[in-house]
Structures are given as structure tokens and as C-alpha cells.
Write an enzyme that holds these catalytic residues in place. Structure first.
Site, PDB file in Angstrom:
ATOM      1  N   ASP A 148       5.431 -10.411  -1.616  1.00 29.54           N
ATOM      2  CA  ASP A 148       6.640 -10.502  -0.792  1.00 29.54           C
ATOM      3  C   ASP A 148       7.603 -11.551  -1.355  1.00 29.54           C
ATOM      4  O   ASP A 148       8.817 -11.358  -1.355  1.00 29.54           O
ATOM      5  CB  ASP A 148       6.269 -10.859   0.654  1.00 29.54           C
ATOM      6  CG  ASP A 148       5.764  -9.644   1.422  1.00 29.54           C
ATOM      7  OD1 ASP A 148       5.908  -8.515   0.914  1.00 29.54           O
ATOM      8  OD2 ASP A 148       5.225  -9.824   2.532  1.00 29.54           O
ATOM      9  N   THR A 161      -8.737  -4.008   6.618  1.00 33.59           N
ATOM     10  CA  THR A 161     -10.089  -4.031   6.043  1.00 33.59           C
ATOM     11  C   THR A 161     -10.181  -4.906   4.794  1.00 33.59           C
ATOM     12  O   THR A 161     -11.283  -5.248   4.357  1.00 33.59           O
ATOM     13  CB  THR A 161     -10.518  -2.607   5.627  1.00 33.59           C
ATOM     14  OG1 THR A 161      -9.647  -2.180   4.555  1.00 33.59           O
ATOM     15  CG2 THR A 161     -10.399  -1.624   6.778  1.00 33.59           C
ATOM     16  N   ASP A 221       2.213 -14.866   0.732  1.00 32.51           N
ATOM     17  CA  ASP A 221       2.166 -13.501   0.177  1.00 32.51           C
ATOM     18  C   ASP A 221       2.999 -13.449  -1.102  1.00 32.51           C
ATOM     19  O   ASP A 221       4.231 -13.428  -1.056  1.00 32.51           O
ATOM     20  CB  ASP A 221       2.688 -12.495   1.211  1.00 32.51           C
ATOM     21  CG  ASP A 221       2.382 -11.071   0.782  1.00 32.51           C
ATOM     22  OD1 ASP A 221       2.714 -10.714  -0.374  1.00 32.51           O
ATOM     23  OD2 ASP A 221       1.788 -10.326   1.565  1.00 32.51           O
ATOM     24  N   ARG A 265      -3.762  -3.788  -1.020  1.00 32.22           N
ATOM     25  CA  ARG A 265      -4.828  -4.208  -0.109  1.00 32.22           C
ATOM     26  C   ARG A 265      -4.542  -3.696   1.292  1.00 32.22           C
ATOM     27  O   ARG A 265      -3.447  -3.873   1.802  1.00 32.22           O
ATOM     28  CB  ARG A 265      -4.836  -5.734  -0.083  1.00 32.22           C
ATOM     29  CG  ARG A 265      -6.180  -6.337  -0.114  1.00 32.22           C
ATOM     30  CD  ARG A 265      -6.146  -7.820  -0.353  1.00 32.22           C
ATOM     31  NE  ARG A 265      -5.329  -8.623   0.536  1.00 32.22           N
ATOM     32  CZ  ARG A 265      -5.696  -9.808   0.992  1.00 32.22           C
ATOM     33  NH1 ARG A 265      -6.867 -10.315   0.663  1.00 32.22           N
ATOM     34  NH2 ARG A 265      -4.912 -10.526   1.745  1.00 32.22           N
TER      35      ARG A 265
HETATM   36  O1  LIG Z   1      -8.354 -10.312  -3.993  1.00 28.16           O
HETATM   37  P1  LIG Z   1      -7.811  -9.376  -2.978  1.00 28.16           P
HETATM   38  O2  LIG Z   1      -8.356  -9.629  -1.619  1.00 28.16           O
HETATM   39  O3  LIG Z   1      -7.930  -7.946  -3.374  1.00 28.16           O
HETATM   40  O4  LIG Z   1      -6.272  -9.732  -2.815  1.00 28.16           O
HETATM   41  C1  LIG Z   1      -5.435  -9.990  -3.898  1.00 28.16           C
HETATM   42  C2  LIG Z   1      -4.418  -8.898  -4.058  1.00 28.16           C
HETATM   43  O5  LIG Z   1      -3.523  -8.903  -2.939  1.00 28.16           O
HETATM   44  C3  LIG Z   1      -2.177  -9.020  -3.397  1.00 28.16           C
HETATM   45  O6  LIG Z   1      -1.604  -7.783  -3.614  1.00 28.16           O
HETATM   46  P2  LIG Z   1      -1.230  -6.809  -2.378  1.00 28.16           P
HETATM   47  O7  LIG Z   1      -2.355  -5.892  -2.067  1.00 28.16           O
HETATM   48  O8  LIG Z   1      -0.673  -7.625  -1.269  1.00 28.16           O
HETATM   49  O9  LIG Z   1      -0.135  -5.897  -3.004  1.00 28.16           O
HETATM   50  P3  LIG Z   1       1.341  -6.258  -3.522  1.00 28.16           P
HETATM   51  O10 LIG Z   1       1.161  -6.938  -4.839  1.00 28.16           O
HETATM   52  O11 LIG Z   1       1.977  -4.937  -3.620  1.00 28.16           O
HETATM   53  O12 LIG Z   1       2.011  -7.160  -2.533  1.00 28.16           O
HETATM   54  C4  LIG Z   1      -2.340  -9.764  -4.705  1.00 28.16           C
HETATM   55  O13 LIG Z   1      -1.221  -9.650  -5.534  1.00 28.16           O
HETATM   56  C5  LIG Z   1      -3.583  -9.163  -5.286  1.00 28.16           C
HETATM   57  O14 LIG Z   1      -3.360  -7.966  -5.981  1.00 28.16           O
HETATM   58  O1  LIG Z   2      -3.236 -15.364  -0.322  1.00 30.62           O
HETATM   59  C1  LIG Z   2      -2.994 -14.198  -0.663  1.00 30.62           C
HETATM   60  C2  LIG Z   2      -3.958 -13.174  -0.638  1.00 30.62           C
HETATM   61  C3  LIG Z   2      -3.624 -11.925  -1.055  1.00 30.62           C
HETATM   62  N1  LIG Z   2      -2.354 -11.693  -1.455  1.00 30.62           N
HETATM   63  C4  LIG Z   2      -1.418 -12.645  -1.477  1.00 30.62           C
HETATM   64  O2  LIG Z   2      -0.272 -12.391  -1.858  1.00 30.62           O
HETATM   65  N2  LIG Z   2      -1.755 -13.879  -1.080  1.00 30.62           N
HETATM   66 MG   LIG Z   3       1.348  -8.613  -1.115  1.00 28.19          MG
END
Ligand SMILES: O=P(O)(O)OC[C@H]1O[C@H](OP(=O)(O)OP(=O)(O)O)[C@H](O)[C@@H]1O
Ligand SMILES: O=c1cc[nH]c(=O)[nH]1
Ligand SMILES: [Mg+2]
Length: 209
Positions: A203, A108, A200, A104
Site C-alpha cells: 500500500d 487466513t 503495509d 495474501r
Molecule cells: O510472509 P507472508 O505472510 O506471506 O506476507 C508477506 C507478503 O505480504 C505482502 O504482500 P501482499 O500479499 O500484501 O500483496 P501486495 O504486495 O500486493 O500488497 C508482502 O509484500 C509479501 O509478499
Molecule cells: O507487515 C507486513 C506483513 C505483510 N505485508 C506487509 O506489507 N507488511
Molecule cells: Mg500488501
């Protein structure tokens, strides 16, 4: 309604533990996997069976049931979806795995795809998409778009926590999909994080900041 909130006490207890401030990486990972197992049990409760004749322990023929068709592909969304993998695979040890990577954009909130490796014969399989968080729904919708473009016809989504905004957007884009979750929380904050949510998840699972 194609949203199923799993209210089983074990699911709710474990999710509550995950929400605590200062939870260790080890505990968060373990719980992510455990809730993943329990949600998988629920998400697979209606998959079709068929008769299968075997030779039983006493040498006689016996009709037993096994899962029909080409079976399941588990689809973790990188990175955070990997945190649920062990738990999901405990119940589906023979499932093929299709990996998609989406990140993400923090400004944006648009999902940026960076990896896609789907298994063959996906048009004959049930896809079980796993990701701890369904926030705006952008990442999930992009993943379902990819799966459908590859020919997949049956998709179920397993997330630990969902925001109402993400559920609504996902089901509006893909009304044929079923979502299984431990909770639909209150709302998204101004940064697109689920409130109260888990913070998160990626993380916390990977120990990054
Ligand atoms: O519904 P959305 O608004 O798209 O957000 C949700 C997404 O965000 C997070 O991943 P992130 O993009 O942070 O990547 P990561 O798993 O690598 O931390 C989460 O694990 C989802 O994949
Ligand atoms: O709450 C949230 C939204 C997106 N991604 C996360 O890890 N947590
Ligand atoms: Mg993430």
C-alpha cells in the site's frame, strides 16, 4: 545459519527513515529502492567469477573477470517486490526478470498465487527473490516452491524486513536458501503484520489504502 542481517550504517539509517509515521509515498518508494540496491550488493558478494580474455584499451590481450554461467534472474513478488526493482536492477542491469504474483488472504494469511512468468534456462541461473516483507513466510515459501518446480537450483532471498516466524518457517522448508535482510524484527501481530515492521509495504509503495 542462512540468514544475513546487513548492519551497514547506510542500510540501517535508510530503514529507520522508512519506519516513520506518515512517510510520503515518494520517500517510501525511494528508500525501498535504495535499500534494495544495498542489500543486492551484499547478496551478490559470493557469486562465482571466471576469467575472460578481452582486448584492452592498448590493443593487448588482457584477462579480466566476469560473472560465470547463465547469470541471474531477479524475481519480484507482486506487488510490493516491484518497489525494490529499480534499486536491484541498478546493480544487475542485464539480469532477466521472472515475475510471480501472490496475494495474501487477509483472513487466513495463506498466499494466493495469481501470476507466474519465469525466464528460460532457470536451472542454470541464480534466482534473487525480492519482496520488502517476509512475514509468516507463506508467500516466500510458495515462490521458492515455484522456482524449484521449474528447475531452479540456487535461490537467494532479499527482503527489507523479516519476522522471526517467517525466517524460521522459510529456512525449515528450504534450508538451502540464503536470506538477506536489513532487519529481523520482534514478532507478528494478530493480523500477521510485522512488529514494528513497516506497515503495509504494498500500500505504501503503490499509494493504495
Ligand atoms: O510472509 P507472508 O505472510 O506471506 O506476507 C508477506 C507478503 O505480504 C505482502 O504482500 P501482499 O500479499 O500484501 O500483496 P501486495 O504486495 O500486493 O500488497 C508482502 O509484500 C509479501 O509478499
Ligand atoms: O507487515 C507486513 C506483513 C505483510 N505485508 C506487509 O506489507 N507488511
Ligand atoms: Mg500488501
Amino acid at each position: 545459519m542462512a540468514i544475513h542481517v546487513i548492519t551497514h550504517p547506510l542500510v540501517q539509517h535508510k530503514l529507520g527513515l522508512m519506519r516513520a509515521f506518515g512517510i510520503s509515498t515518494k520517500s517510501f518508494r525511494e528508500l525501498c529502492s535504495e535499500v534494495g540496491t544495498l542489500l543486492t550488493y551484499e547478496a551478490t558478494k559470493n557469486i562465482p567469477l571466471e576469467d575472460n580474455e578481452i582486448t584492452s584499451w592498448d590493443g593487448n590481450k588482457l584477462n579480466v573477470q566476469h560473472i560465470k554461467g547463465k547469470k541471474i534472474t531477479v524475481v519480484p513478488i507482486l506487488r510490493a517486490g516491484l518497489g525494490m526493482m529499480d534499486g536491484v536492477m541498478q546493480l544487475l542491469p542485464a539480469a532477466k526478470v521472472s515475475v510471480v504474483g501472490l496475494q495474501r488472504n487477509e483472513e487466513t494469511l495463506e498466499p494466493i498465487p495469481y501470476f507466474e512468468k519465469l525466464v528460460g534456462n532457470i536451472e542454470q541461473r541464480l534466482s534473487l527473490v525480492i519482496d520488502p516483507m517476509l512475514a509468516t513466510g507463506g508467500s516466500m515459501i510458495a515462490t521458492i516452491d515455484m522456482l524449484k518446480k521449474a528447475g531452479c537450483k540456487e535461490i537467494k532471498v532479499i527482503v527489507l524486513v523479516a519476522a522471526p516466524e517467517g525466517v524460521e518457517k522459510t529456512l525449515a522448508a528450504h534450508p538451502d536458501v540464503e536470506i538477506f535482510t536489513a532487519a529481523v524484527d520482534s514478532h507478528l501481530n494478530e493480523k500477521g503484520y510485522i512488529v514494528p515492521g513497516l506497515g503495509d509495504a504494498g500500500d505504501k509503495i503503490f499509494g493504495t489504502v
